[in-house]
Write an enzyme that holds these catalytic residues in place. Structure first.
Site: not given
Ligand code: F6P
Length: 545
Positions: A206, A212, A266-267, A352, A383, A511
């Site tokens: 987003k 990452e 995002g979620r 979240e 199990h 972060k």
């Molecule tokens: O760090 C949390 C977060 O902002 C989530 O809410 C989101 O889904 C994820 O990181 C990834 O964010 P992006 O889509 O901006 O890379």
């Protein structure tokens, strides 16, 4: 209908709970043969049985009274209308608009949201079709065989979970891979199996700033450039983002970018272009059915009275178990192998969203909010950790999820699977008391001494709550409805806990600290500025790197 204040409604529930704590589910079932009919309902193709919870009609009335006291209906309407209910980020929350049929009127700040949504959907469908049909070619003229989604959190969990859930509907010639972790083992393992000539990368973020994703995307680009040229990137890298500037700066032509909007959390983004991997897997028709299933649940949530409203009931029963009966976690048990990632998905959606400690106006809360959410598929969980669910010291409510009809044709498996699912909720509810255990051991001709020694170990306290959600079959439409059901459950709980379910400030501190430590790990100086534990760990890593 008279609506009382939140504190009155909560006090009424506390008084009621003092009585309910002495109830036994097996007695409630024995007293009322209609209990299943009374505490179950159907909506948008899903069936919810919540009768195995410690509640009566009075409880449901009081819980709906609490929801009314918190103006859940008005809050729901504000969300659908596009009010900026995400107060800390000053944003509307409009994932429901992503699945509204073409022509549904919604204008936000002068923009026709429905037209924007459907314009992007058309692009997603057209692109998916080109890749699926083999018309989209790699830089050496070969068709695409592998798609790698690089994203994390909502830009990974939704598409990965949904692609796995709907694998029976997927095009078999297209292999989908998901890389999220900054741990190089994740990307390394994926790249080892891939040919740059036939691989398409979807960089999903987003913000297009998530550390990452940016590191993984950069490494993937370098890997590709060992085979192809910069000019070839356009055939192998596309982006899904709200940040066109950052996408361009990364080197992806914005013609190959699928946009979405800041009002998509995002979620909550699987319905947007973030769902591109799912559209690639199941095609435009399948994706449209997925959206339609969610929309059917939206319509039910908007229109059904609270007492017959599936997301509201799921949410309020959750609040009953959490805030009144005192459970601190819930377990998700899908009895469907294709839903093996559903608990992980719900973890982000619920934790979240509602893992918050202050109200919307910043006041520290006195009551508990989101429980921990965890789980795994049945029968595997039986199990592993079901021992604790049956006889542990914590009472952990379970959501059982099953499809009546399978997506395979193997004989014998489905009855065995469903039998286990139903047996587990029955066992949690009934338990086995001392008299029943004694009779069983006596029937095995055990001595009185052996019976006395074994008896406490074989008692199941029972009275452990669960919900069962049934789908006719796991399809694009029923998966859409199921996800939307939980989204709205989360919304209702957030409304009653009075938290902002749509921000996530709690992920920020780590972060920032990670950035600083990363620069210390690669620099020359020894770290000084932390506590002795963190300094010590950094020093050890520096010595090893
Ligand atoms: O760090 C949390 C977060 O902002 C989530 O809410 C989101 O889904 C994820 O990181 C990834 O964010 P992006 O889509 O901006 O890379």
């Amino acid at each position: 209908m008279i609506t009382s204040s939140p504190s009155h409604a909560a006090t009424a529930l506390q008084d009621h709970c003092a009585i309910a704590q002495s109830w036994q589910l097996r007695d409630l079932f024995a007293r009322d043969t209609q209990r299943f009919q009374q505490f179950s309902l159907e909506a948008a193709g899903l069936f919810l049985d919540y009768s195995k919870n410690i509640l009566t009609q009075d409880t449901v009335q009081l819980l709906c009274g609490l929801a009314r006291a918190y103006k859940v209906e008005a809050q729901r309407d504000a969300m659908f209308r596009g009010d900026k209910i995400n107060l800390t980020e000053k944003r509307a929350v409009l994932h429901t608009a992503l699945r509204a049929p073409r022509g549904t009127k919604l204008v936000i700040e002068g923009r026709d949201v429905n037209a924007d949504v459907h314009a992007v959907l058309e692009r997603v469908y057209a692109f998916a079709e080109r890749v699926r049909s083999g018309a989209w070619l790699g830089f050496t003229g070969k068709t695409i065989t592998d798609v790698v989604n690089i994203g994390i959190g909502g830009s990974d969990l939704g598409p990965e979970m949904a692609c796995h859930a709907l694998r029976s509907y997927a095009q078999p010639t297209l292999n989908l891979h998901f890389v999220a972790n900054v741990d190089g083992h994740d990307l390394d393992a994926a790249l080892a199996r891939l040919n740059p000539e036939t691989t398409l990368f979807v960089i999903a973020s987003k913000t297009f700033t998530t550390a990452e994703t940016m590191l993984n995307a950069g490494t993937a680009r370098n890997w590709f450039l060992k085979a192809g040229s910069t000019a070839d990137l356009a055939r192998h890298f596309v982006a899904v983002s709200t940040n066109a500037t950052a996408v361009s700066a990364f080197g992806i032509d914005t013609a190959n970018m699928f946009p979405f909007w800041d009002w998509v959390g995002g979620r909550y983004s699987i319905w947007s272009a973030i769902g591109l991997p799912l559209a690639l897997a199941i095609g435009a028709e399948g994706f449209a059915a997925f959206l339609a299933g969610a929309h059917a649940m939206d319509e039910h949530f908007r229109n059904a009275p609270l007492e017959q409203n599936m997301p509201v009931l799921l949410a309020m029963v959750g609040i009953w178990n959490r805030n009144y009966l005192g459970s601190s976690s819930i377990s998700i048990a899908p009895y469907h192998q294709d839903l093996s990632q559903f608990a992980d998905y719900l973890q982000q959606l619920e934790m979240e969203s509602n893992g918050k400690r202050v109200t919307r106006d910043g006041t520290v809360l006195n009551e508990a909010t989101c429980p921990a959410v965890w789980g795994n598929v049945g029968t595997n969980g039986q199990h592993a950790y079901f021992q604790l669910l049956h006889q542990g010291t914590d009472v952990i409510p379970v959501d059982f999820i099953a499809a009546l009809k399978p997506n395979h044709a193997l004989p014998g498996h489905q009855p065995a699977l469903l039998a286990n699912c139903f047996a587990q909720s029955e066992a949690l509810m009934r338990g086995k008391n001392a008299d029943e255990v004694r009779a069983e051991l006596q029937a095995q001709s055990l001595s009185e001494t052996d019976i006395a020694a074994l008896l406490p170990h074989k008692i199941f306290p029972g009275n452990r709550p669960s919900n069962t959600i049934l789908l006719e079959r796991l399809t694009p439409a029923s998966l859409g409805a199921l996800i939307a059901l939980y989204e709205h459950k989360v919304f209702v709980q957030g409304a009653v806990w009075n938290v902002n379910s749509f921000d996530q400030w709690g992920v920020e501190l780590g972060k920032v600290l990670a950035k600083r430590i990363e620069s210390e790990l690669s620099g020359d100086a020894q770290p000084q500025a932390h506590d002795s534990s963190t300094n010590g760990l950094i020093a050890k890593a520096k010595a090893a790197l």
